[in-house]
Write an enzyme that holds these catalytic residues in place. Structure first.
Site, PDB file in Angstrom:
ATOM      1  CB  SER B   9      -0.904   0.002   1.233  1.00 62.85           C
ATOM      2  OG  SER B   9      -1.500   1.274   1.387  1.00 62.85           O
ATOM      3  CG  HIS B  10       0.451   4.604  -2.671  1.00 61.52           C
ATOM      4  ND1 HIS B  10       0.023   3.528  -3.410  1.00 61.52           N
ATOM      5  CD2 HIS B  10       1.077   5.426  -3.541  1.00 61.52           C
ATOM      6  CE1 HIS B  10       0.359   3.712  -4.681  1.00 61.52           C
ATOM      7  NE2 HIS B  10       1.007   4.857  -4.782  1.00 61.52           N
ATOM      8  CB  SER B  11      -1.215   4.546   3.603  1.00 59.92           C
ATOM      9  OG  SER B  11      -1.488   4.411   4.979  1.00 59.92           O
TER      10      SER B  11
END
Lengths: 207, 225
Positions: B9-11
């Site tokens: 994930s980007h986060s």
């Protein structure tokens, strides 16, 4: 004129210099349609490429490009890292362990880079991405193969410039810009611009 | 030896949240988060993804799920760069539903292809069918009342699926007019069976009796609540 590992390393250094010079422009292009980091990310990646080349230059052109690929993949991030990384990696694979490049192998490397970017990003010509610069560049390089490495890279750089400009009226269909839909019209795609800048730097360095 | 999962994930927090949810369904599956940048920023980091895939592989392979855009590219590049690219696969699936379905499949001992398929098919509409479905052969049936607090919510649904994993039996769970595949956590959850609801279980196939017996035992134990 021979194009050995040292010459390819020189091309990459020229590419790094042009990215550093244009990093603010690239980031400004990315601001309205992306996440405002294209220039900084690429600059970080190419700065790292130059420092690894300062430590040691691999023995073959393919080795130099592979080193650039792995460095860009690790350092650039975003979509540009995997895309440029894949482009350099596929080019390196195509060159194998050749110690010196001729015009035909440079054309093959550009075509492999294009195929890699298309496979990785699943973009076509007309989606407003770096494919719009790289695809005409590879075609122009092939058409100019008889003009030698300098001639074909100059033709590729010209075609990439035109291709990048062609993204301005397009609706972006890939990446962050695609979320904007029609509002992405009127913007020069930052990835197409950086591709054109790199090819221009390569062409001028080899001349 | 079970298939491992990596959530790209980007986060960092999103990846960890998905892992938290998936791990609750599958205590014996290695589910690892590869989210965010090393400096804590938003983005996907190639080196973290490669490291997570290597740690998640216990020999049965790894399935990677991703959130957006470049996370897919980073995940695919990481798989291509492995010593054995065939040991891992990036699956196009809704992140949360896919991670839950994949972890339950991995917990049940499914191989890499089946875990990937479980994740990919989690994007399809829930497998709840209304009305009478034609059944092959004479089904074995049982009627159960749910006495546990949360009914067929996520954890009990996962327990049910796991209890019959590997059995050669087609199991259908019915609540009122709705029917769900007993091998699909998401389908079972979408029945929304609550405490004190009565469900009808029917099973066909060579191990139908064993499937019924295991589900009855699970319900008697109140799904270990």
């Amino acid at each position: 004129m021979g194009c050995d590992a040292a010459a390819v390393a020189a091309l990459l250094r020229a590419g790094a210099a042009t990215i550093a010079e244009h990093r603010v422009e690239l980031t400004d292009l990315d601001r309205p349609i992306g996440d405002s980091d294209h220039g900084e990310n690429l600059n970080r990646g190419f700065t790292a490429v130059v420092s690894t080349l300062d430590t040691a230059v691999p023995e073959t052109p393919g080795g130099v490009l592979k080193l650039a690929a792995t460095t860009l993949i690790s350092k650039v991030g975003g979509a540009a890292g995997p895309l440029y990384g894949t482009a350099f990696l596929r080019a390196a694979t195509t060159l194998g362990d050749k110690s010196e490049l001729d015009a035909a192998s440079v054309v093959a490397a550009l075509q492999a880079a294009l195929a890699g970017v298309v496979a990785r990003g699943k973009a076509d010509v007309g989606d407003a991405t770096m494919v719009d610069a790289l695809s005409p560049a590879a075609a122009a390089a092939e058409a100019s193969e008889n003009n030698g490495i300098a001639g074909l890279l100059a033709a590729a750089a010209d075609a990439a410039d035109q291709g990048a400009q062609s993204t301005v009226p397009l609706v972006a269909r890939k990446g962050r810009a695609s979320y904007l839909g029609e509002r992405s019209v009127g913007h020069l795609d930052p990835g197409a611009r950086s591709t054109a800048l790199l090819l221009r730097a390569f062409a001028e360095a080899v001349r | 030896m079970r298939v491992g999962l990596v959530v790209v994930s980007h986060s960092a927090r999103l990846a960890e949240g998905v892992v938290e949810l998936a791990a609750q369904m599958a205590p014996d599956v290695t589910v690892l988060a590869a989210g965010g940048l090393p400096d804590g920023g938003v983005g996907t980091d190639y080196d973290s993804v490669v490291a997570a895939v290597q740690r998640a592989d216990s020999g049965a392979g790894v399935v990677l799920l991703y959130d957006l855009g470049s996370a897919q590219m980073t995940a695919e590049l990481a798989v291509e760069s492995l010593a054995d690219p065939g040991s891992a696969v990036v699956v196009d699936a809704p992140l949360v539903e896919g991670a839950v379905a994949a972890s339950v499949a991995a917990q049940g001992g499914a191989d890499r292809a089946a875990v990937a398929e479980a994740a990919a098919s989690a994007g399809a509409p829930p497998a709840v069918e209304t009305g009478l479905a034609p059944e092959a052969g004479a089904p074995q049936t049982t009627r159960l009342t749910l006495h546990n607090e949360v009914g067929l919510h996520a954890r009990p649904a996962a327990l049910l699926v796991r209890s019959i994993a590997g059995l050669d039996a087609d199991v259908r769970i019915r609540l009122g007019d709705d029917e769900a595949d007993g091998h699909s956590v998401l389908a079972l959850m979408s029945l929304s069976a609550r405490k004190d609801d009565t469900i009808d279980v029917s099973a066909t196939g060579p191990q139908a009796g064993e499937a019924i017996r295991r589900i009855e035992a699970l319900a008697e134990r109140n799904f270990d609540e």
